[in-house]
Enzyme design. Structure first.
Site, PDB file in Angstrom:
ATOM      1  N   GLY A 222       0.766  -1.241   0.000  1.00 57.86           N
ATOM      2  CA  GLY A 222       0.000   0.000   0.000  1.00 57.86           C
ATOM      3  C   GLY A 222       0.792   1.283   0.000  1.00 57.86           C
ATOM      4  O   GLY A 222       0.305   2.305   0.487  1.00 57.86           O
ATOM      5  N   GLU A 266      -4.148  -2.710   6.196  1.00 62.89           N
ATOM      6  CA  GLU A 266      -5.406  -2.313   5.558  1.00 62.89           C
ATOM      7  C   GLU A 266      -5.265  -2.231   4.048  1.00 62.89           C
ATOM      8  O   GLU A 266      -6.218  -2.491   3.308  1.00 62.89           O
ATOM      9  CB  GLU A 266      -5.885  -0.977   6.143  1.00 62.89           C
ATOM     10  N   ASP A 267      -4.068  -1.882   3.551  1.00 61.69           N
ATOM     11  CA  ASP A 267      -3.856  -1.768   2.114  1.00 61.69           C
ATOM     12  C   ASP A 267      -4.030  -3.116   1.422  1.00 61.69           C
ATOM     13  O   ASP A 267      -4.715  -3.229   0.400  1.00 61.69           O
ATOM     14  CB  ASP A 267      -2.471  -1.197   1.824  1.00 61.69           C
ATOM     15  N   ASN A 268      -3.426  -4.150   2.003  1.00 60.24           N
ATOM     16  CA  ASN A 268      -3.549  -5.486   1.429  1.00 60.24           C
ATOM     17  C   ASN A 268      -4.979  -5.997   1.511  1.00 60.24           C
ATOM     18  O   ASN A 268      -5.474  -6.645   0.583  1.00 60.24           O
ATOM     19  CB  ASN A 268      -2.600  -6.444   2.151  1.00 60.24           C
TER      20      ASN A 268
END
Length: 459
Positions: A222, A266-268
């Site tokens: 991310g 959270e990005d993944n």
């Protein structure tokens, strides 16, 4: 005879696995050559503003990251007709604020704003910092950039091309997210910084590009992600295919960015949710995210790797268990033993050939991402750092696999199922070890790079 037969069978399996891993590595190498050695200017960069979709660039900030001024300024220099920049900090006392306000004054023709104050929607501080700017953004397309990332001027235009250009093709699924492979840049002599640079610019990039080329599963970091808010508002983080019919379990779920506040990565998770819940795909543009690495000690590097291995363990257990068997040192032992059993080939000759070829492939990946070969004056130090990374990979994995606690930005978390986290107040061995190992300067000390042109921005 039965024991010999089993030994030969294991040796054959070992060789098959070895060549399979080499195939993946070579795929990453050749894909990097094809994608990154040519970065043409996008026609969107000179298009009329009314003819291109607007983009909101969101940059969450906390403290004085290394090279922060140049990192943030790179977003003001994007060659794209219509975009806005929304910075966000958690509190008025954040040291990044004077830099942001100076840049806003320096570029009065750029639509830029700063939001002060977070909204706590979960345990993830980045999501808490982002949520207000996410809601305030005036455009559907969002470009979320970490504060330690510097981007080339043509990155936004080429990324929008990748996001919207493929939707007209009937043979491909819609692209919901465009991401950029990190390419590390350091101006520190710390060993941890150098090892991080060697890791991100060789093995990590090679495997990252290969996995995204095959595209059988979501694999996203991310640092720099472009996606649509309208898609995020359809996600609930369950990773189950979305049921658009009214009623049922979907009607009881919450949707939007805030639901990802319970995850550390959270990005993944956002990328995986776009993939699994909406059935859409990702794409890499031909740009890199220049990841400016700060003052990272060896212990900082080790605990950073430990943190993300522990998070991955709770998200993709099988892949994490297999991870050591994809690394060069373990593979060399497997293949050398197999060839010795099958052909009587001298292990020391094989090991010399193996590591020489492995390094050459990694250096070729570096050259593709950097746009030039490894400079001679830094080659020796880089190769030493590369060797240290390869040697440390298995010990770090062993340290990480037996534990669930991680430390991130000074706070301790316990990793739960599917990568969710909760605050941890225990004072076990992890906290003691981390405190003992962590010495030296803060990672967020600000240091301006004297010659930012060395990063070779494409003008």
């Amino acid at each position: 005879m039965e024991q010999i037969s089993i030994l030969y069978s294991l040796a054959m399996v070992g060789l098959v696995w070895y060549f399979a891993m080499w195939s993946i590595g070579l795929l990453g190498c050749f894909a990097a050559r094809r994608r990154y050695r040519s970065r043409p200017r996008s026609p969107l960069s000179v298009a009329e503003p009314a003819s291109v979709p607007g983009v909101s660039i969101l940059r969450p900030l906390k403290g004085l990251d290394t090279n922060l001024y140049e990192n943030l300024e790179s977003t003001f220099k994007q060659e794209y007709p219509t975009f806005e920049i929304v910075f966000s900090v958690a509190d008025e006392g954040d040291q990044a604020l004077p830099i942001v306000r100076e840049l806003i004054s320096k570029y009065p023709n750029i639509n830029a704003d700063v939001i002060v104050g977070e909204e706590v929607v979960g345990v993830n501080p980045k999501v808490n910092n982002l949520i207000r700017s996410y809601r305030q953004a005036t455009n559907d397309i969002l470009w979320v950039l970490d504060s330690n990332v510097l981007v080339d001027p043509g990155t936004l235009a080429r990324s929008v091309d990748a996001l919207v250009g493929s939707s007209s093709s009937p043979t491909r699924k819609n692209i919901a997210l465009v991401h950029h492979v990190p390419f590390a840049f350091v101006n520190e002599s710390q060993l941890g910084s150098r090892i991080e640079e060697a890791f991100l610019n060789t093995n990590h990039a090679k495997m990252y590009i290969a996995i995204n080329t095959v595209a059988v599963e979501s694999c996203v970091v991310g640092k720099s992600n472009l996606y649509r808010r309208s898609d995020i508002e359809r996600l609930n983080g369950s990773l189950k295919r979305r049921n658009d019919q009214a009623g049922g379990e979907d009607a009881q779920s919450e949707y939007g960015l805030h639901v990802f506040g319970r995850f550390l990565a959270e990005d993944n998770m956002i990328a995986s949710a776009l993939w699994h819940e909406l059935g859409q795909r990702h794409d890499l543009s031909c740009d890199v995210a220049h990841n400016v690495v700060g003052n990272m000690s060896l212990s900082d590097y080790i605990w950073r790797r430990v943190r993300w291995i522990r998070v991955r363990k709770h998200m993709v257990l099988a892949a994490t268990i297999l991870e050591p068997f994809t690394e060069s040192v373990m593979l060399s032992v497997i293949a050398a033993s197999s060839l010795s059993v099958l052909l009587g080939f001298p292990p020391w000759i094989f090991l010399a050939l193996h590591f020489t070829l492995w390094l050459l492939v990694d250096l070729d990946v570096y050259a593709s991402l950097a746009g030039h070969s490894l400079p001679k004056e830094s080659a020796y130090g880089f190769i030493i750092a590369w060797a240290a990374r390869e040697i440390l990979a298995f010990p770090i994995w062993l340290l990480a696999i037996f534990g669930d606690e991680v430390v991130w930005r000074g706070k301790k978390y316990q990793v739960l199922r599917d990568g969710e986290v909760r605050h941890s107040s225990s004072s076990g061995w992890l906290a003691s070890c981390s405190k003992w190992f962590r010495k030296g300067k803060d990672l967020h000390d600000y240091e301006r790079i004297e010659s930012p042109t060395d990063i070779r921005l494409d003008m």
